[in-house]
Scaffold this active site. Structure first.
Site, PDB file in Angstrom:
ATOM      1  CE1 TYR A   1      -2.063  -7.149   0.967  1.00 17.06           C
ATOM      2  CE2 TYR A   1      -0.369  -8.980   0.766  1.00 17.06           C
ATOM      3  CZ  TYR A   1      -0.959  -7.641   0.331  1.00 17.06           C
ATOM      4  OH  TYR A   1      -0.252  -6.915  -0.304  1.00 17.06           O
TER       5      TYR A   1
ATOM      6  CE  LYS B   1      -3.213  -7.258  -2.334  1.00 15.39           C
ATOM      7  NZ  LYS B   1      -3.600  -5.857  -3.118  1.00 15.39           N
TER       8      LYS B   1
HETATM    9  P1  NAP Z   1       0.676   1.674   0.819  1.00 13.28           P
HETATM   10  O1  NAP Z   1       1.897   2.708   0.777  1.00 13.28           O
HETATM   11  O2  NAP Z   1       0.311   1.536   2.292  1.00 13.28           O
HETATM   12  O3  NAP Z   1      -0.397   2.504   0.144  1.00 13.28           O
HETATM   13  C1  NAP Z   1      -1.743   2.133   0.374  1.00 13.28           C
HETATM   14  C2  NAP Z   1      -2.863   2.820  -0.333  1.00 13.28           C
HETATM   15  O4  NAP Z   1      -4.169   2.369  -0.318  1.00 13.28           O
HETATM   16  C3  NAP Z   1      -2.671   4.460   0.125  1.00 13.28           C
HETATM   17  O5  NAP Z   1      -2.764   5.060  -0.998  1.00 13.28           O
HETATM   18  C4  NAP Z   1      -4.140   4.368   0.751  1.00 13.28           C
HETATM   19  O6  NAP Z   1      -4.819   5.482   0.911  1.00 13.28           O
HETATM   20  C5  NAP Z   1      -4.861   3.289   0.005  1.00 13.28           C
HETATM   21  N1  NAP Z   1      -6.059   2.652   0.828  1.00 13.28           N
HETATM   22  C6  NAP Z   1      -6.122   1.937   1.905  1.00 13.28           C
HETATM   23  N2  NAP Z   1      -7.154   1.741   2.503  1.00 13.28           N
HETATM   24  C7  NAP Z   1      -8.267   2.184   1.376  1.00 13.28           C
HETATM   25  C8  NAP Z   1      -9.381   2.350   1.284  1.00 13.28           C
HETATM   26  N3  NAP Z   1     -10.352   1.681   2.134  1.00 13.28           N
HETATM   27  N4  NAP Z   1     -10.108   3.051   0.260  1.00 13.28           N
HETATM   28  C9  NAP Z   1      -9.217   3.391  -0.528  1.00 13.28           C
HETATM   29  N5  NAP Z   1      -7.900   3.852  -0.767  1.00 13.28           N
HETATM   30  C10 NAP Z   1      -7.168   2.964   0.527  1.00 13.28           C
HETATM   31  O7  NAP Z   1       0.743   0.601   0.350  1.00 13.28           O
HETATM   32  P2  NAP Z   1       1.588  -0.269  -1.347  1.00 13.28           P
HETATM   33  O8  NAP Z   1       2.777  -0.839  -0.669  1.00 13.28           O
HETATM   34  O9  NAP Z   1       1.678   1.024  -2.122  1.00 13.28           O
HETATM   35  O10 NAP Z   1       0.570  -1.178  -1.787  1.00 13.28           O
HETATM   36  C11 NAP Z   1      -0.309  -0.783  -2.706  1.00 13.28           C
HETATM   37  C12 NAP Z   1      -1.001  -2.069  -3.572  1.00 13.28           C
HETATM   38  O11 NAP Z   1       0.084  -2.817  -3.710  1.00 13.28           O
HETATM   39  C13 NAP Z   1      -1.813  -2.719  -2.437  1.00 13.28           C
HETATM   40  O12 NAP Z   1      -2.859  -3.327  -2.949  1.00 13.28           O
HETATM   41  C14 NAP Z   1      -0.870  -3.975  -1.860  1.00 13.28           C
HETATM   42  O13 NAP Z   1      -1.385  -5.137  -1.373  1.00 13.28           O
HETATM   43  C15 NAP Z   1      -0.185  -4.125  -2.933  1.00 13.28           C
HETATM   44  N6  NAP Z   1       1.114  -4.567  -2.901  1.00 13.28           N
HETATM   45  C16 NAP Z   1       2.217  -4.258  -2.053  1.00 13.28           C
HETATM   46  C17 NAP Z   1       3.288  -4.813  -2.200  1.00 13.28           C
HETATM   47  C18 NAP Z   1       4.435  -4.246  -1.352  1.00 13.28           C
HETATM   48  O14 NAP Z   1       5.401  -5.011  -0.757  1.00 13.28           O
HETATM   49  N7  NAP Z   1       4.855  -3.081  -0.880  1.00 13.28           N
HETATM   50  C19 NAP Z   1       3.383  -6.141  -2.291  1.00 13.28           C
HETATM   51  C20 NAP Z   1       2.640  -6.724  -3.089  1.00 13.28           C
HETATM   52  C21 NAP Z   1       1.176  -6.014  -3.489  1.00 13.28           C
HETATM   53  P3  NAP Z   1      -4.808   6.610   2.178  1.00 13.28           P
HETATM   54  O15 NAP Z   1      -3.229   6.651   2.795  1.00 13.28           O
HETATM   55  O16 NAP Z   1      -5.246   7.810   1.619  1.00 13.28           O
HETATM   56  O17 NAP Z   1      -5.443   6.267   3.234  1.00 13.28           O
END
Ligand code: NAP
Length: 246
Positions: free
Chosen positions: A154, A158
């Protein structure tokens, strides 16, 4: 702030992407909402956006699949009158220490988080370049800035996204297209709810602001970066992390 714009958002079905879609719509944007497996959540999001009076359509697409991306962006182009904003937010984690990390765990995370963004940018690049306008926002992570034990795949993805952001920013700067990255810290979504209680508490204590972020903390910055107010900012990585990585 986004009146008359069309935004394509990947991973719009849940978490941060969902909040970005809702905030963009509240600011007047029409939305192409890309989801992968969560069809019902994507449909619910679309209902909410329609209630705000904006046009919205859901698109099922695995961003790691180049043919799937080509086809989806083609559909979006015919359904909407151009694309003004691209948010590469789709992401997954498969956390393990390096000795336990299988090659397929490494590749899958790179393919969704990094290659997925490349696919989306590649397929929209000429639209932005020809239009001499556009905003690309990549959702990176604090893990990409400072690393994270158990997240070699990851963090690599990133960090790679930051290199991708800066290269695309340089390529498109002369065309008035900006490309920036957001590096969230610990945000309260399904992704972080997978952590056990103790690990979560430890992480929260390490955050100078002593709390996890909310999806809207990230979405508010995305609105600014997508708007005309940020026109002279490009190739930047902005942390939304309560001071975690300062
Ligand atoms: P999340 O709640 O797990 O949501 C992930 C999203 O990505 C879902 O809408 C999922 O769609 C979509 N997704 C996964 N695999 C995919 C694929 N192959 N093609 C298209 N869509 C896909 O995650 P989140 O926390 O909102 O994270 C969103 C972004 O922020 C990510 O890039 C994550 O790495 C980044 N981020 C998050 C955090 C944190 O603390 N949460 C921190 C730093 C960065 P489906 O459900 O429809 O499959």
């Amino acid at each position: 702030m986004l009146k008359g714009k069309t935004a394509v958002i990947t991973g719009a079905s849940r978490g941060i992407g969902r909040e970005i879609a809702l905030r963009f719509a509240a600011h007047g944007a029409d939305i192409a909402a890309i989801y992968c497996g969560s069809r019902q959540a994507a449909e619910e999001l679309c209902e909410q956006i329609r209630a705000l009076g904006r046009k919205v359509l859901p698109y099922q697409c695995d961003v790691s699949d180049w043919e799937n991306v080509k086809e989806t962006v083609g559909k979006i182009q015919s359904d909407f009158d151009g694309i003004d904003i691209l948010v590469n937010n789709a992401g997954i984690t498969i956390d393990r220490l390096v000795p336990q990390m299988k090659e397929e765990d490494f590749e899958r995370v790179l393919n969704v988080n990094l290659k997925g963004a490349f696919h989306m940018i590649r397929q929209t690049y000429m639209l932005f370049a020809r239009k001499r306008a556009g905003r690309i926002i990549n959702i990176s992570s604090a893990s990409g800035l400072v690393g994270s034990a158990g997240q070699a795949n990851y963090s690599s993805a990133k960090a790679g996204l930051i290199g991708l952001t800066k290269s695309v920013a340089r390529e498109l700067a002369g065309r008035n297209v900006t490309c920036n990255a957001i590096a969230p810290g610990l945000i309260d979504t399904a992704m972080t709810r997978e952590m056990n209680g103790q690990a979560r508490e430890r992480m929260e204590n390490a955050i100078p602001m002593k709390r996890m972020g909310k999806p809207e903390d990230v979405a508010n910055l995305a609105v600014f970066l997508a708007s005309d107010l940020s026109g002279y900012i490009t190739g930047e990585v902005i942390r939304v992390d309560g001071g975690l990585c300062m």
